[in-house]
Enzyme design. Structure first.
Site, short mmCIF file in Angstrom:
data_model
loop_
_atom_site.label_atom_id
_atom_site.label_comp_id
_atom_site.label_asym_id
_atom_site.label_seq_id
_atom_site.Cartn_x
_atom_site.Cartn_y
_atom_site.Cartn_z
N GLY A 1 -37.30 -61.15 9.03
CA GLY A 1 -36.91 -60.15 10.01
C GLY A 1 -37.16 -58.71 9.60
O GLY A 1 -36.80 -57.78 10.32
N GLN A 2 -37.78 -58.54 8.45
CA GLN A 2 -38.08 -57.18 8.00
C GLN A 2 -38.99 -56.48 9.00
O GLN A 2 -39.85 -57.11 9.60
CB GLN A 2 -38.78 -57.28 6.63
CG GLN A 2 -38.98 -55.94 5.97
CD GLN A 2 -39.91 -56.03 4.77
OE1 GLN A 2 -40.34 -57.12 4.38
NE2 GLN A 2 -40.21 -54.90 4.19
N ARG A 3 -38.79 -55.18 9.16
CA ARG A 3 -39.55 -54.42 10.15
C ARG A 3 -41.05 -54.66 10.02
O ARG A 3 -41.77 -54.82 11.00
CB ARG A 3 -39.25 -52.94 9.98
CG ARG A 3 -39.75 -52.06 11.10
CD ARG A 3 -39.38 -50.63 10.82
NE ARG A 3 -38.00 -50.33 11.20
CZ ARG A 3 -37.62 -50.05 12.44
NH1 ARG A 3 -38.50 -50.05 13.41
NH2 ARG A 3 -36.38 -49.78 12.72
N ARG A 4 -41.50 -54.72 8.77
CA ARG A 4 -42.92 -54.87 8.51
C ARG A 4 -43.47 -56.22 9.01
O ARG A 4 -44.66 -56.35 9.30
CB ARG A 4 -43.10 -54.76 6.99
CG ARG A 4 -44.51 -54.63 6.54
CD ARG A 4 -44.54 -54.43 5.03
NE ARG A 4 -45.69 -55.15 4.50
CZ ARG A 4 -46.17 -54.98 3.30
NH1 ARG A 4 -45.59 -54.15 2.47
NH2 ARG A 4 -47.20 -55.67 2.88
N ILE A 5 -42.60 -57.22 9.08
CA ILE A 5 -43.04 -58.55 9.48
C ILE A 5 -42.95 -58.76 10.99
O ILE A 5 -43.64 -59.60 11.55
CB ILE A 5 -42.19 -59.63 8.75
CG1 ILE A 5 -42.37 -59.51 7.25
CG2 ILE A 5 -42.58 -61.03 9.17
CD1 ILE A 5 -41.64 -60.57 6.49
#
Lengths: 316, 187
Positions: free
Chosen positions: B70-74
């Site tokens: 769920g990281q922004r980058r993903i």
């Protein structure tokens, strides 16, 4: 808050570790208890020595400890079985008892006592290291704890000495691979162990850590450094729990391994994972799960071959 | 219907596979829910890079649960996993009031996607074991779930760490999928 202290004497899983690659008939039969007793009886009759003596005399360090541990674990004498389960108050006396039981005389086996003791210390050392690691892992990162915060700042200063952190909550944490503006939620189940490992790598192998960090920052083929580091802590922890790291420690450390020895394994895996990742040429970070599994498999194979199992950064 | 058809139908019902998508912001508890569904140890979780996938058997169905980081980058990669999803499970950290708006926007974007149109939505209001957790009703209101049209949805309070509420959510999923396939057959 509940304290989960892992008590000394707690045993990790003991899984059979291969000492060679090939399988022959004798070793297959050896796994069947009744044949084992028979083979041991014959050998004892012919050579006049017991299995403990033969292992101590013939095997190389490392393999010796693995074999002794297995031999004691399977022994029909409860004295030997309990000796490999937990450390007695008087180790020397217990060893003397074993020697009396097995009819091993000091005069004809001058090195037996010391070698046997050293192996036992390796076994006990592994188990107490496991407890130490487990306690550190269960210490959850707490941003209200001043000591925890200091360690976190230390990590930043080691990896980014030229870039001061503008504030505690900052997007800059993303530069060293945390997920958001506050790393406190990223340590999860690895707790302080995850953070301490990252700091150890950055402190002891500063240049290597910076090199790995640089690779991880590649816009296309990069990965989040800190998060992957925490994932690798999870991997080392798993190898510790399933006993696979025994072979490494028995080969590498004479006597009782320390937390530093554990963290050395972490450094090695971080460094090697970075190489593995680059070699795999992943399309993007979504390939992480697959590459992590492949990497884990290769490390597992290394650890299962006891004679050569050593996970250490080669600095030559 | 011949006997062969009947057998075939029975067989296909038994081997029915469902594709379930588990999404939400980082630190919402997606992986913990996944592990809780698979009855695995939940104390040694690490942040997910990429994705985890597990198959769980539940009342004759094989559930393939995809837990995407769920990281922004993903998040831009989420779309690659939308296709053919039967159920969307969206996980919310009920204690993370600072990011309630952010998680609402992400959900809104998901629901607007064509590939997910009509896919039933289950929202897990996770971390209810913590004191500062917002109640599920408050979260439902914040996300404007009541205004959703053309989609069955449900919000379920849970604590993945304690294993509470997760099974209830799963039961809703099974019920919804069963009634959906029934109504399809009628057509």
């Amino acid at each position: 808050m509940v304290e989960h202290n892992v008590q000394p004497g707690h045993k990790t899983k003991r899984i059979p570790i291969k000492t060679r690659n090939d399988i022959d008939l004798i070793s297959v039969l050896y796994t069947i208890s009744i044949f084992r007793s028979f083979i041991k009886w014959i050998v004892r009759l012919v050579s006049g020595t017991c299995e403990l003596q033969r292992i101590v005399a013939k095997c190389k360090p490392g393999v010796r400890t693995v074999k002794l541990e297995e031999c004691m674990y399977r022994s029909r004498h409860s004295l030997l079985r309990t000796l490999c389960e937990a450390e007695p108050d008087d180790l020397d006396a217990s060893i003397k008892n074993v020697m009396a039981l097995k009819g091993i005389v000091d005069d004809t086996n001058p090195r037996f006592f010391d070698t046997f003791k050293c192996c036992l210390e390796q076994i006990y050392g592994f188990d107490s290291l496991y407890c130490q690691v487990e306690n550190l892992r269960m210490e959850a990162y707490d941003s209200k704890n001043k000591n925890h915060e200091e360690v976190l700042y230390k990590l930043w200063n080691l990896l980014q000495p030229d870039q001061p952190l503008e504030s505690r909550i900052s997007h800059q944490w993303g530069d060293i691979g945390f997920q958001g503006v506050d790393p406190k939620t990223d340590f999860r189940g690895m707790g302080m162990l995850g953070l301490q490992n990252l700091v150890y790598f950055a402190e002891k192998y500063t240049d290597l850590a910076k090199q790995v960090l640089l690779h991880s920052q590649h816009p296309q083929h990069g990965y989040p450094y800190a998060i992957v580091g925490i994932n690798i802590t999870n991997m080392v922890h798993e190898f510790m729990c399933n006993g696979l790291l025994r072979s490494h420690f028995y080969n590498r450390v004479e006597g009782r391994p320390s937390l530093d020895d554990f963290q050395e394994v972490f450094c090695y895996l971080c460094y090697e994972f970075d190489k593995f990742w680059i070699k795999s040429e992943p399309e993007n970070v979504m390939a992480f799960g697959r590459i992590r599994e492949e990497f884990k498999k290769t490390v597992k194979v290394m650890l299962q071959l006891v004679e050569s199992a050593v996970l250490a950064i080669d600095q030559t | 219907m011949g006997l062969l058809d009947l057998l075939r139908k029975l067989k296909s019902d038994q081997n029915k596979e469902l594709r379930i998508l588990l999404l939400g912001l980082d630190n919402a508890g997606k992986t913990t829910i996944l592990k809780s569904l698979a009855s695995e140890e939940v104390t040694n979780i690490t942040p997910t890079q990429g994705f985890n996938v597990k198959s769980v058997n539940s009342s004759g169905f094989k559930l393939n649960v995809w837990d995407i980081g769920g990281q922004r980058r993903i998040r831009p990669y989420w779309r690659n996993y939308f296709e053919n999803s039967d159920v969307l499970i969206y996980v919310i950290d009920s204690t993370d009031r600072k990011r309630m708006e952010e998680t609402g926007l992400e959900l809104e974007e998901l629901l607007a996607d064509e590939k997910l149109s009509g896919v039933p939505l289950l929202v897990f209001a996770n971390k209810q074991d913590l004191l500062q957790a917002a109640p599920a009703s408050e979260i439902a209101e914040g996300l404007n779930l009541q205004t959703l049209r053309g989609r069955t949805w449900q919000i379920q309070a849970c604590s993945a760490l304690k294993g509470e509420g997760v099974q209830d959510g799963l039961e809703w999923v099974m019920k919804t999928v069963a009634s959906k396939s029934k109504s399809k057959k009628k057509k």
